[in-house]
Design a protein around this motif. Structure first.
Motif: not given
Length: 154
Positions: A117-124
C-alpha cells in the motif's frame, strides 16, 4: 534581635519562592511532555503492535471522535479497529514527528494497510485530560504515485 531574625529569614523566604516558582514553571512543560509520551506510546501499541485491549486502557470511555467514519466512545473505537486489524493484519502507521501544546498532541504519520500500500499521510490530533485520551481529530491524504513537485509528504 528581631532585626537579625528578619534578615536571617529573607534568604530562606526568597529561596522558597524561587524553588516554588521554578517548580510551577516546570510543571506545564512536564505535563505536556507526559501527554506527548502517553499518546506516542498508545499510538505505537495500538496501531503498530495491534495491542488494542492493552493500549486502549488510556482511552477515556467518553472518547469523542471527529473522524466521520469512526463512532464516538471507547468501545465503538476499539471495535472498529479490532475489525480493521483482522482484515489488515499487516497495517502500520509510522510516526514521523510529534508535537505538543499543553493537552493537545499532534502526530504526523505514514499509515499503510500492508506492505504494498502506498499509504496515507495523516495528521492526528489528540486531546488528553487527566491522563486519558478524550478526543481525536485527523486529516488524511492519500500518497500519490507522482507529485507535482519533488517534495515528499513525509
Amino acid at each position: 534581635m528581631m532585626r537579625k531574625t528578619i534578615f536571617a529569614l529573607i534568604p530562606l523566604t526568597l529561596g522558597y519562592y524561587f524553588l516554588a516558582g521554578a517548580a510551577a514553571q516546570a510543571s506545564p512543560s512536564d505535563d505536556a511532555e507526559h501527554n506527548r509520551r502517553l499518546v506516542v506510546d498508545f499510538y505505537n501499541a495500538f496501531f503498530n503492535k495491534h495491542q488494542v485491549a492493552e493500549a486502549s486502557k488510556v482511552v477515556d470511555s467518553s472518547y469523542k471522535q471527529h473522524n466521520p467514519q469512526v463512532p464516538d466512545g471507547k468501545a465503538p473505537f476499539v471495535s472498529f479497529f479490532t475489525d480493521y486489524f483482522k482484515k489488515n493484519p499487516d497495517a502500520t502507521s509510522q510516526i514521523l514527528r510529534s508535537a505538543v501544546d499543553g493537552d493537545l498532541v499532534w502526530l504526523h504519520n505514514h499509515s499503510k494497510s500492508g506492505p504494498d500500500d502506498r499509504g496515507r499521510a495523516i495528521v492526528n490530533i489528540f486531546r488528553v485530560k487527566d491522563g486519558k485520551i478524550v478526543e481525536h481529530w485527523d486529516v488524511i491524504q492519500a500518497v500519490p504515485e507522482q507529485a507535482a513537485n519533488g517534495n515528499s509528504m513525509f
